[in-house]
Motif scaffolding. Structure first.
Motif, PDB file in Angstrom:
ATOM      1  N   ILE A 189     -29.839 -43.934 -49.508  1.00  0.00           N
ATOM      2  CA  ILE A 189     -28.552 -43.933 -48.805  1.00  0.00           C
ATOM      3  C   ILE A 189     -28.595 -43.035 -47.572  1.00  0.00           C
ATOM      4  CG2 ILE A 189     -26.099 -43.391 -48.992  1.00  0.00           C
ATOM      5  CD1 ILE A 189     -26.257 -44.035 -51.954  1.00  0.00           C
ATOM      6  N   VAL A 190     -28.896 -41.764 -47.790  1.00  0.00           N
ATOM      7  CA  VAL A 190     -28.799 -40.788 -46.706  1.00  0.00           C
ATOM      8  C   VAL A 190     -29.842 -41.042 -45.621  1.00  0.00           C
ATOM      9  CG1 VAL A 190     -28.986 -38.343 -46.130  1.00  0.00           C
ATOM     10  CG2 VAL A 190     -27.775 -39.053 -48.202  1.00  0.00           C
ATOM     11  N   LEU A 191     -31.070 -41.261 -46.015  1.00  0.00           N
ATOM     12  CA  LEU A 191     -32.144 -41.420 -45.030  1.00  0.00           C
ATOM     13  C   LEU A 191     -31.918 -42.622 -44.114  1.00  0.00           C
ATOM     14  CD1 LEU A 191     -34.597 -39.692 -44.433  1.00  0.00           C
ATOM     15  CD2 LEU A 191     -35.990 -41.273 -45.770  1.00  0.00           C
ATOM     16  N   TYR A 200     -31.064 -27.931 -38.367  1.00  0.00           N
ATOM     17  CA  TYR A 200     -29.719 -27.784 -37.801  1.00  0.00           C
ATOM     18  C   TYR A 200     -29.145 -29.140 -37.384  1.00  0.00           C
ATOM     19  CZ  TYR A 200     -26.014 -26.298 -34.627  1.00  0.00           C
ATOM     20  OH  TYR A 200     -24.814 -26.139 -33.992  1.00  0.00           O
ATOM     21  N   LEU A 201     -29.922 -29.934 -36.655  1.00  0.00           N
ATOM     22  CA  LEU A 201     -29.436 -31.235 -36.193  1.00  0.00           C
ATOM     23  C   LEU A 201     -29.206 -32.194 -37.359  1.00  0.00           C
ATOM     24  CD1 LEU A 201     -31.602 -31.900 -32.994  1.00  0.00           C
ATOM     25  CD2 LEU A 201     -29.196 -31.263 -33.093  1.00  0.00           C
ATOM     26  N   LEU A 202     -30.162 -32.255 -38.278  1.00  0.00           N
ATOM     27  CA  LEU A 202     -30.045 -33.205 -39.379  1.00  0.00           C
ATOM     28  C   LEU A 202     -28.925 -32.820 -40.339  1.00  0.00           C
ATOM     29  CD1 LEU A 202     -33.808 -33.927 -40.157  1.00  0.00           C
ATOM     30  CD2 LEU A 202     -32.208 -35.271 -38.793  1.00  0.00           C
ATOM     31  N   ARG A 203     -28.748 -31.524 -40.578  1.00  0.00           N
ATOM     32  CA  ARG A 203     -27.653 -31.113 -41.458  1.00  0.00           C
ATOM     33  C   ARG A 203     -26.304 -31.469 -40.840  1.00  0.00           C
ATOM     34  NH1 ARG A 203     -23.844 -27.470 -41.652  1.00  0.00           N
ATOM     35  NH2 ARG A 203     -22.983 -26.915 -43.702  1.00  0.00           N
ATOM     36  N   PRO A 222     -30.132 -42.297 -36.594  1.00  0.00           N
ATOM     37  CA  PRO A 222     -29.844 -41.765 -35.247  1.00  0.00           C
ATOM     38  C   PRO A 222     -30.210 -40.294 -35.093  1.00  0.00           C
ATOM     39  CG  PRO A 222     -28.043 -43.146 -35.991  1.00  0.00           C
ATOM     40  CD  PRO A 222     -28.954 -42.975 -37.165  1.00  0.00           C
ATOM     41  N   ALA A 223     -29.907 -39.481 -36.098  1.00  0.00           N
ATOM     42  CA  ALA A 223     -30.254 -38.059 -36.016  1.00  0.00           C
ATOM     43  C   ALA A 223     -31.763 -37.862 -36.080  1.00  0.00           C
ATOM     44  CB  ALA A 223     -29.572 -37.288 -37.144  1.00  0.00           C
ATOM     45  N   LEU A 224     -32.429 -38.633 -36.930  1.00  0.00           N
ATOM     46  CA  LEU A 224     -33.887 -38.537 -37.015  1.00  0.00           C
ATOM     47  C   LEU A 224     -34.530 -38.922 -35.684  1.00  0.00           C
ATOM     48  CD1 LEU A 224     -34.421 -40.187 -40.531  1.00  0.00           C
ATOM     49  CD2 LEU A 224     -34.464 -37.748 -39.989  1.00  0.00           C
ATOM     50  N   ALA A 225     -34.007 -39.972 -35.062  1.00  0.00           N
ATOM     51  CA  ALA A 225     -34.573 -40.422 -33.788  1.00  0.00           C
ATOM     52  C   ALA A 225     -34.325 -39.410 -32.679  1.00  0.00           C
ATOM     53  CB  ALA A 225     -33.978 -41.778 -33.410  1.00  0.00           C
ATOM     54  N   SER A 226     -33.136 -38.796 -32.665  1.00  0.00           N
ATOM     55  CA  SER A 226     -32.841 -37.822 -31.614  1.00  0.00           C
ATOM     56  C   SER A 226     -33.755 -36.606 -31.725  1.00  0.00           C
ATOM     57  CB  SER A 226     -31.374 -37.394 -31.686  1.00  0.00           C
ATOM     58  OG  SER A 226     -31.112 -36.721 -32.906  1.00  0.00           O
ATOM     59  N   ARG A 243     -31.180 -44.794 -27.231  1.00  0.00           N
ATOM     60  CA  ARG A 243     -29.853 -45.250 -27.648  1.00  0.00           C
ATOM     61  C   ARG A 243     -29.335 -44.471 -28.855  1.00  0.00           C
ATOM     62  NH1 ARG A 243     -33.442 -49.225 -29.233  1.00  0.00           N
ATOM     63  NH2 ARG A 243     -33.454 -49.812 -31.442  1.00  0.00           N
ATOM     64  N   TYR A 244     -30.245 -43.803 -29.574  1.00  0.00           N
ATOM     65  CA  TYR A 244     -29.825 -42.996 -30.717  1.00  0.00           C
ATOM     66  C   TYR A 244     -29.604 -41.533 -30.351  1.00  0.00           C
ATOM     67  CZ  TYR A 244     -31.750 -47.012 -33.225  1.00  0.00           C
ATOM     68  OH  TYR A 244     -32.027 -48.271 -33.672  1.00  0.00           O
ATOM     69  N   LEU A 245     -29.981 -41.149 -29.120  1.00  0.00           N
ATOM     70  CA  LEU A 245     -29.988 -39.734 -28.769  1.00  0.00           C
ATOM     71  C   LEU A 245     -28.588 -39.133 -28.799  1.00  0.00           C
ATOM     72  CD1 LEU A 245     -31.544 -37.264 -27.810  1.00  0.00           C
ATOM     73  CD2 LEU A 245     -31.270 -38.065 -25.463  1.00  0.00           C
ATOM     74  N   VAL A 246     -27.641 -39.764 -28.101  1.00  0.00           N
ATOM     75  CA  VAL A 246     -26.290 -39.211 -28.019  1.00  0.00           C
ATOM     76  C   VAL A 246     -25.623 -39.210 -29.388  1.00  0.00           C
ATOM     77  CG1 VAL A 246     -24.012 -39.498 -26.990  1.00  0.00           C
ATOM     78  CG2 VAL A 246     -26.061 -39.893 -25.614  1.00  0.00           C
ATOM     79  N   ARG A 247     -25.810 -40.283 -30.155  1.00  0.00           N
ATOM     80  CA  ARG A 247     -25.207 -40.339 -31.490  1.00  0.00           C
ATOM     81  C   ARG A 247     -25.735 -39.225 -32.375  1.00  0.00           C
ATOM     82  NH1 ARG A 247     -26.408 -46.196 -33.582  1.00  0.00           N
ATOM     83  NH2 ARG A 247     -25.503 -45.273 -35.471  1.00  0.00           N
ATOM     84  N   GLY A 248     -27.029 -38.945 -32.261  1.00  0.00           N
ATOM     85  CA  GLY A 248     -27.606 -37.891 -33.084  1.00  0.00           C
ATOM     86  C   GLY A 248     -27.161 -36.505 -32.660  1.00  0.00           C
ATOM     87  N   LEU A 249     -27.032 -36.293 -31.333  1.00  0.00           N
ATOM     88  CA  LEU A 249     -26.640 -34.968 -30.849  1.00  0.00           C
ATOM     89  C   LEU A 249     -25.174 -34.665 -31.122  1.00  0.00           C
ATOM     90  CD1 LEU A 249     -28.497 -34.762 -27.418  1.00  0.00           C
ATOM     91  CD2 LEU A 249     -29.135 -33.725 -29.589  1.00  0.00           C
TER      92      LEU A 249
END
Length: 387
Positions: A295-297, A264-267, A302-306, A373-379
């Motif tokens: 490219i995508v990975l 869900y988060l990564l999509r 940020p999403a992967l880290a979150s 630092r990646y948490l908010v961007r990923g969420l």
């Protein structure tokens, strides 16, 4: 305009938000500080005073005995026994003393106490004393017991951590937790990343149904699937003649429980990537696998880290799944299980419990602060633009 004036110009609503954030930070920080300080104190200090008094010293009730009759010396008409009740406790000082356990602070230090029957006692703050009596001490007379209200200077020790990491088996449990947590974090991220890319940029029948299924699985309590999944593992283990409670088993269990949220988060993030980048890569002849890996990975870090933060913290702090799929034997007991056993067998040894608790939060704190630092961007990914 001063800095303070410009700050208050932002409005009361924002000030209220800042105040609430500050309160939340304090609420979370104070218990952590208390655990850290308590873990550096010995058992006696924790028993008599709170952790917030650690830097100011503490006052403890100490029992002691005066000298024996053969140490008495005659001074005129009285017999005196002298000595020091703190001879073996350097750094302490006497605030008050008493001759009954119910009143350990009956007399101030430096005050001569009349004990009746021709006896008197003087104890100074440094522990030196004069025990005086009008008549000679009987040879078989037992040394008199007294009670002291003694102040102890601030003392900190690493002995609690040494006990936890060696004697209590926490060290092995620490390694077991890392053995469980690291693969159980990496595996669902890898699988979910492929699935998220497919659900975002690949057209195939039933894609919308799969997305709805993933969202629905997020709200399914894991407790509902523990027993059926364990039975399935037992059946598979019996077929291949392997024990079911192994590390691969719990890795797969945590992967299954973490996959819906991961997808869900990564999509949400991957579907928000610029469409032009994906189309340009396809025009240049790149396959879906090349687009994903090149490219995508990299763009989805940020999403992967979150998600890595969420999954790592959840697996590291998990007790239920670990007990079901690994058991409670010492060779496979995770850190939370060892701490739970420690709590059951050491009800009053708070210095050991606090040291154990702080050991458990060190790794999650390092993971969180390194990736926060990646948490908010990923969420927030996909909250405005969706694919």
């Amino acid at each position: 305009m001063t800095t303070a004036a410009s700050y208050f110009k932002i409005g009361p609503a924002r000030l209220f938000v800042h105040f609430c954030v500050l309160v939340i930070v304090i609420i979370w920080l104070v218990p952590t500080l208390g655990i850290f300080v308590s873990a550096l104190r010995d058992k006696d200090q924790i028993t008599v005073s709170g952790w917030w008094t650690a830097f100011a010293g503490s006052t403890q009730t100490v029992a002691a005995r005066l000298g024996t009759p053969d140490q008495a010396k005659q001074e005129g008409d009285i017999y005196v026994i002298t000595g020091n009740v703190l001879a073996d406790q350097p750094g302490r000082s006497v605030k008050a003393f008493g001759v009954r356990v119910q009143q350990p602070s009956a007399f101030e230090a430096g005050q001569t106490a009349d004990l009746g029957e021709g006896e008197s006692l003087l104890i100074n703050s440094d522990g030196s004393y004069r025990y005086m009596k009008n008549a000679a001490f009987a040879p078989d007379e037992r040394p008199r017991r007294i009670y002291l209200a003694a102040s102890a200077p601030p003392e900190f020790t690493l002995a609690n951590y040494k006990t936890v990491l060696t004697s209590e088996g926490i060290g092995q449990s620490f390694i077991n937790s890392l053995t469980v947590t690291i693969p159980a974090t990496i595996i669902p991220i890898l699988i979910a990343a492929f699935a998220a890319y497919a659900l975002s940029w690949m057209e195939f029948p039933g894609r919308a149904l799969l997305i709805a299924l993933v969202v629905g699985l997020i709200v399914v309590p894991l407790q509902m699937s523990l027993i059926p999944l364990l039975r399935l593992y037992n059946e598979i283990g019996s077929l291949i003649n392997q024990p079911s409670k192994t590390y691969p088993g719990i890795w797969l269990a945590h992967t299954a429980f973490g996959m819906p949220l991961a997808i869900y988060l990564l999509r949400a993030y991957i579907s928000g990537l610029p469409k032009e980048i994906i189309e340009s890569a396809r025009v240049d002849g790149a396959s879906d696998f090349e687009i994903f890996t090149r490219i995508v990975l990299p763009l989805s870090f940020p999403a992967l880290a979150s998600f890595a933060i969420f999954q790592f913290l959840w697996v590291w702090n998990d007790l239920l799944v670990a007990m079901v799929f690994l058991g409670t034997d010492k060779d496979h007991l995770v850190l939370t299980g060892a701490l739970n056993a420690l709590l059951g067998s050491r009800g009053g040894n708070w210095e050991i419990l606090t040291a154990s608790a702080f050991v458990t939060i060190i790794i999650p704190l390092l993971v969180f602060f390194s990736l926060q630092r990646y948490l908010v961007r990923g969420l927030l990914a996909g909250s405005v633009k969706g694919g």
